[in-house]
Design a protein around this motif. Structure first.
Motif, PDB file in Angstrom:
ATOM      1  N   GLY A  78     -59.826  78.791  93.535  1.00  0.00           N
ATOM      2  CA  GLY A  78     -59.725  77.420  93.061  1.00  0.00           C
ATOM      3  C   GLY A  78     -60.587  76.563  93.961  1.00  0.00           C
ATOM      4  N   ILE A  79     -59.958  75.595  94.624  1.00  0.00           N
ATOM      5  CA  ILE A  79     -60.704  74.764  95.577  1.00  0.00           C
ATOM      6  C   ILE A  79     -61.046  75.563  96.828  1.00  0.00           C
ATOM      7  CG2 ILE A  79     -60.637  72.636  96.947  1.00  0.00           C
ATOM      8  CD1 ILE A  79     -60.818  72.243  93.922  1.00  0.00           C
ATOM      9  N   ALA A  80     -60.245  76.582  97.143  1.00  0.00           N
ATOM     10  CA  ALA A  80     -60.546  77.430  98.302  1.00  0.00           C
ATOM     11  C   ALA A  80     -61.536  78.519  97.908  1.00  0.00           C
ATOM     12  CB  ALA A  80     -59.266  78.065  98.835  1.00  0.00           C
ATOM     13  N   THR A  81     -62.590  78.655  98.699  1.00  0.00           N
ATOM     14  CA  THR A  81     -63.568  79.721  98.457  1.00  0.00           C
ATOM     15  C   THR A  81     -63.152  81.010  99.142  1.00  0.00           C
ATOM     16  OG1 THR A  81     -64.880  79.010 100.368  1.00  0.00           O
ATOM     17  CG2 THR A  81     -65.464  78.092  98.222  1.00  0.00           C
ATOM     18  N   ASN A 207     -59.167  66.680  89.216  1.00  0.00           N
ATOM     19  CA  ASN A 207     -60.168  67.546  89.832  1.00  0.00           C
ATOM     20  C   ASN A 207     -60.232  68.914  89.168  1.00  0.00           C
ATOM     21  OD1 ASN A 207     -57.720  68.632  90.873  1.00  0.00           O
ATOM     22  ND2 ASN A 207     -58.806  69.447  92.653  1.00  0.00           N
ATOM     23  N   GLY A 208     -59.584  69.040  87.990  1.00  0.00           N
ATOM     24  CA  GLY A 208     -59.538  70.315  87.300  1.00  0.00           C
ATOM     25  C   GLY A 208     -60.542  70.433  86.168  1.00  0.00           C
ATOM     26  N   PRO A 209     -60.399  71.442  85.323  1.00  0.00           N
ATOM     27  CA  PRO A 209     -61.350  71.665  84.226  1.00  0.00           C
ATOM     28  C   PRO A 209     -61.386  70.534  83.199  1.00  0.00           C
ATOM     29  CG  PRO A 209     -60.009  73.621  84.632  1.00  0.00           C
ATOM     30  CD  PRO A 209     -59.401  72.513  85.426  1.00  0.00           C
ATOM     31  N   PHE A 210     -60.274  69.782  83.094  1.00  0.00           N
ATOM     32  CA  PHE A 210     -60.179  68.712  82.112  1.00  0.00           C
ATOM     33  C   PHE A 210     -59.678  67.429  82.759  1.00  0.00           C
ATOM     34  CE2 PHE A 210     -59.486  72.789  80.042  1.00  0.00           C
ATOM     35  CZ  PHE A 210     -60.366  72.742  78.966  1.00  0.00           C
ATOM     36  N   VAL A 211     -59.828  66.334  82.038  1.00  0.00           N
ATOM     37  CA  VAL A 211     -59.251  65.051  82.457  1.00  0.00           C
ATOM     38  C   VAL A 211     -58.325  64.566  81.345  1.00  0.00           C
ATOM     39  CG1 VAL A 211     -61.207  64.424  83.913  1.00  0.00           C
ATOM     40  CG2 VAL A 211     -61.161  63.689  81.520  1.00  0.00           C
ATOM     41  N   LEU A 212     -57.276  63.869  81.724  1.00  0.00           N
ATOM     42  CA  LEU A 212     -56.326  63.335  80.748  1.00  0.00           C
ATOM     43  C   LEU A 212     -56.835  61.997  80.213  1.00  0.00           C
ATOM     44  CD1 LEU A 212     -53.521  63.484  79.362  1.00  0.00           C
ATOM     45  CD2 LEU A 212     -52.592  62.336  81.386  1.00  0.00           C
ATOM     46  N   LYS A 213     -56.788  61.845  78.899  1.00  0.00           N
ATOM     47  CA  LYS A 213     -57.221  60.597  78.266  1.00  0.00           C
ATOM     48  C   LYS A 213     -56.247  60.193  77.157  1.00  0.00           C
ATOM     49  CE  LYS A 213     -62.213  60.872  79.113  1.00  0.00           C
ATOM     50  NZ  LYS A 213     -63.567  60.808  78.486  1.00  0.00           N
ATOM     51  N   TRP A 231     -66.243  71.466  89.362  1.00  0.00           N
ATOM     52  CA  TRP A 231     -67.203  72.326  90.047  1.00  0.00           C
ATOM     53  C   TRP A 231     -67.635  73.536  89.210  1.00  0.00           C
ATOM     54  CZ3 TRP A 231     -66.118  77.460  91.006  1.00  0.00           C
ATOM     55  CH2 TRP A 231     -64.786  77.849  90.902  1.00  0.00           C
ATOM     56  N   ASP A 232     -66.765  73.992  88.309  1.00  0.00           N
ATOM     57  CA  ASP A 232     -67.074  75.183  87.508  1.00  0.00           C
ATOM     58  C   ASP A 232     -67.173  74.830  86.020  1.00  0.00           C
ATOM     59  OD1 ASP A 232     -67.624  77.907  87.270  1.00  0.00           O
ATOM     60  OD2 ASP A 232     -65.521  78.429  86.921  1.00  0.00           O
ATOM     61  N   LYS A 233     -67.706  73.663  85.726  1.00  0.00           N
ATOM     62  CA  LYS A 233     -67.717  73.181  84.338  1.00  0.00           C
ATOM     63  C   LYS A 233     -68.516  74.092  83.406  1.00  0.00           C
ATOM     64  CE  LYS A 233     -71.556  69.996  85.288  1.00  0.00           C
ATOM     65  NZ  LYS A 233     -71.949  68.561  85.309  1.00  0.00           N
ATOM     66  N   LYS A 234     -69.444  74.853  83.950  1.00  0.00           N
ATOM     67  CA  LYS A 234     -70.255  75.727  83.088  1.00  0.00           C
ATOM     68  C   LYS A 234     -69.407  76.801  82.414  1.00  0.00           C
ATOM     69  CE  LYS A 234     -71.735  79.104  86.615  1.00  0.00           C
ATOM     70  NZ  LYS A 234     -70.881  78.595  87.711  1.00  0.00           N
ATOM     71  N   ASN A 235     -68.252  77.114  82.992  1.00  0.00           N
ATOM     72  CA  ASN A 235     -67.376  78.127  82.401  1.00  0.00           C
ATOM     73  C   ASN A 235     -66.248  77.531  81.571  1.00  0.00           C
ATOM     74  OD1 ASN A 235     -68.576  80.606  83.299  1.00  0.00           O
ATOM     75  ND2 ASN A 235     -67.912  80.071  85.388  1.00  0.00           N
ATOM     76  N   VAL A 236     -66.248  76.216  81.402  1.00  0.00           N
ATOM     77  CA  VAL A 236     -65.260  75.557  80.538  1.00  0.00           C
ATOM     78  C   VAL A 236     -65.900  75.414  79.166  1.00  0.00           C
ATOM     79  CG1 VAL A 236     -63.853  73.497  80.169  1.00  0.00           C
ATOM     80  CG2 VAL A 236     -64.263  74.331  82.502  1.00  0.00           C
ATOM     81  N   LYS A 237     -65.365  76.097  78.179  1.00  0.00           N
ATOM     82  CA  LYS A 237     -66.008  76.190  76.867  1.00  0.00           C
ATOM     83  C   LYS A 237     -65.549  75.122  75.882  1.00  0.00           C
ATOM     84  CE  LYS A 237     -66.456  81.209  77.450  1.00  0.00           C
ATOM     85  NZ  LYS A 237     -65.791  81.265  78.771  1.00  0.00           N
ATOM     86  N   PHE A 533     -56.012  76.713  80.103  1.00  0.00           N
ATOM     87  CA  PHE A 533     -57.018  76.593  79.062  1.00  0.00           C
ATOM     88  C   PHE A 533     -58.448  76.635  79.596  1.00  0.00           C
ATOM     89  CE2 PHE A 533     -53.318  74.352  77.214  1.00  0.00           C
ATOM     90  CZ  PHE A 533     -53.211  75.022  75.999  1.00  0.00           C
ATOM     91  N   LYS A 534     -58.603  76.910  80.873  1.00  0.00           N
ATOM     92  CA  LYS A 534     -59.939  76.814  81.466  1.00  0.00           C
ATOM     93  C   LYS A 534     -60.972  77.644  80.704  1.00  0.00           C
ATOM     94  CE  LYS A 534     -62.676  77.809  85.588  1.00  0.00           C
ATOM     95  NZ  LYS A 534     -62.701  78.232  87.009  1.00  0.00           N
ATOM     96  N   ASN A 535     -60.625  78.857  80.347  1.00  0.00           N
ATOM     97  CA  ASN A 535     -61.583  79.746  79.687  1.00  0.00           C
ATOM     98  C   ASN A 535     -61.302  79.920  78.194  1.00  0.00           C
ATOM     99  OD1 ASN A 535     -61.260  81.394  82.727  1.00  0.00           O
ATOM    100  ND2 ASN A 535     -63.209  80.510  82.089  1.00  0.00           N
TER     101      ASN A 535
END
Length: 539
Positions: A78-81, A207-213, A231-237, A533-535
């Motif tokens: 996640g945030i930790a590498t 700070n996650g794959p999505f934002v609440l709106k 940070w990993d938006k390229k893998n959020v489809k 739901f990230k992937n």
């Protein structure tokens, strides 16, 4: 997921149902959208204060902690590498990624974790989930107002290095790091909005794959939109996930049949009518629905009265005929399938000895109830059973009313209210008896057993037992590094709770769905925040 969740809310809660809906048009230019139906309204997105399963599912997708939990609760970055743990298992060091940002552009730093954990533990916050920090240095003392919040065993070494110090090994520590209560918070945002923080989508950052709106705090619709700062938006489809509260399962089924939904949760009756339809899927939940009594009431202090009410309930029939949806009868508080013995791989529930009061025996129940009334000098008893107002929980309330009123001299009134209200009523002990629930926060029995300790804020009945407290303390402290001894402590503790009828376990919930083959990549876990739901994507 406490009332939690688990609402499972608690949380207090009826369980959240998620219905994934398709994009509608099939054009390649169409936005990649999943529309989700839930049977409970969103209450808050303040990770320090929520107890609802539905909220944790949202937080799990709009925020991110040190780790994410993938399929089968597998710990993923996640945030930790990277992370290191000392030989004695009491010191964890996390190296954080430098490209993680909040949706307002602020960097996610080690200090955001320090701030978040301290805020949750601060007695002024009144978090019902502070107990999960037990075992981290000084966490218990802070909750008991015997140590300063600043003494908590978490330290930021610069912007991107975090050190956590424990008082003893915590076998499930990494699983905890994937639960939203341990996620970071942006102090600037908390201070900016004050008491309004987390009460709407605009009073929070992500700070996650999505934002609440599009959530005002009271409306019954909201959207999770792809986070361009992730940070990993390229893998959020997905472009977005749309939520709408739908409390009647008939509505969901009709929409599914009209091809307006790609995934619809079914009631017990609906599921039976589906037969062996190929798109019918069953999911078990690590949960327990139970009756909690307000033990300030003299009548409920009588053990025979509590045992009689447990014994008059036909759990097998209730789970299959009334609740349905894959629910199972469980004569344990800890859910089946959650954890296995370190000795022989036996499920936790198999090691527990259920008392006679957990078995259906109407003749004995009536006898016990008469004896209990006589002991308190009463000839009759009337109380109101509080529960949520979802379709399934109304059905459950009516069954329980019918079953309990078979006890001579007992009258039960029903009060079914919205989820956001019931959580507050339960937390404030404003009930005589209530149907509550708990959803596992992680894959370990202690996630259930902790809440029945005498000082736990989620112990809404305020049941107290010194032997029980001692066993749970030993499992978390002295025996924390001895897997076999710890397991024995937890088994004995549950036996104490069941024999003393601390609560009346009813059933372990499940979900039965009609799922279109269009929906792919949704990760479902039985414990913790259920949905990731990230992937996910729509085919």
């Amino acid at each position: 997921m406490h009332l939690s969740r688990r609402f499972t809310v608690l949380a207090g809660v009826a369980s959240i149902s998620l219905i994934l809906v398709g994009c509608g048009q099939k054009s390649s230019q169409q936005k990649k959208t999943i529309t989700t139906s839930t049977d409970t309204e969103l209450t808050t997105v303040d990770p320090s204060k929520t107890t609802a399963v539905g909220t944790f599912n949202v937080l799990n997708n709009v925020d991110e902690g040190l780790f994410r939990l993938g399929k089968d609760s597998k710990v993923e970055p996640g945030i930790a590498t990277s992370s290191q743990v000392s030989k004695d298992g009491k010191t964890y060091t996390f190296n954080l990624r430098k490209n993680a940002k909040w949706s307002n552009g602020d960097p996610v730093t080690a200090q955001d974790f320090v701030y978040s954990w301290r805020r949750t533990l601060n007695p002024k916050t009144a978090s019902q989930y502070g107990y999960l920090f037990s075992g981290i240095k000084n966490a218990d003392k802070i909750q008991n107002k015997k140590a300063a919040v600043s003494s908590l065993g978490i330290k930021a070494d610069g912007k991107y290095k975090l050190t956590v110090t424990l008082e003893q090994r915590i076998p499930y520590f990494k699983l905890l790091m994937g639960f939203p209560v341990f996620f970071p918070q942006d102090s600037k945002t908390v201070k900016k909005y004050g008491s309004d923080y987390g009460t709407s989508s605009k009073t929070q950052v992500y700070n996650g794959p999505f934002v609440l709106k599009k959530w005002t705090g009271t409306n019954l619709t909201w959207t999770l939109a792809k986070n361009s700062s992730y940070w990993d938006k390229k893998n959020v489809k997905l472009d977005d996930i749309k939520f709408q509260v739908v409390k009647d399962p008939a509505t969901g089924l009709n929409l599914y049949n009209q091809k307006k939904l790609d995934m619809a949760q079914l009631s017990a009756t609906q599921a039976k009518q589906m037969g062996k339809k190929k798109d019918l899927v069953s999911r078990r939940q690590s949960s327990n629905y139970y009756i909690a009594f307000n033990l300030k009431n003299k009548a409920f202090q009588n053990l025979k009265i509590r045992q009689a009410m447990s014994m008059i309930i036909n759990r097998k029939m209730m789970a299959s005929k009334v609740v349905g949806g894959g629910a199972i009868d469980n004569d344990s508080f800890v859910s089946k399938g959650l954890a296995v013995s370190p000795k022989d791989g036996t499920d936790f529930t198999k090691d527990v000895t259920a008392p006679a009061s957990m078995s259906y025996n109407p003749t004995k129940a009536k006898q016990l109830f008469r004896q209990g009334l006589q002991e308190i000098g009463r000839s009759s008893l009337h109380f109101t059973l509080l529960n949520s107002d979802t379709y399934d929980q109304k059905q459950l309330s009516e069954y329980l009313q019918s079953a309990l009123q078979k006890l001579p001299g007992l009258t039960v009134s029903l009060n079914n209210i919205p989820g956001r209200v019931i959580l507050s009523r339960q937390a404030d002990h404003q009930f005589q008896a209530t149907v509550a629930n708990w959803f596992a926060d992680f894959s370990d029995p202690i996630t259930f057993l902790n809440i029945l300790t005498s000082t736990n804020p989620s112990n809404i009945s305020r049941w107290k037992n010194a032997t029980y407290d001692k066993l749970i303390k030993a499992s978390n402290d002295d025996d924390g590094s001895n897997a076999d001894a710890r397991w024995d402590d937890m088994v004995k503790a549950q036996n104490v709770a069941l024999n003393n009828q601390a609560i009346i376990p009813l059933y372990q919930s499940g979900e039965q769905w009609l799922i279109s083959s269009k929906v792919k990549g949704v990760v479902y876990n039985t414990a913790g925040a259920n949905y990731n739901f990230k992937n996910a994507y729509v085919k």
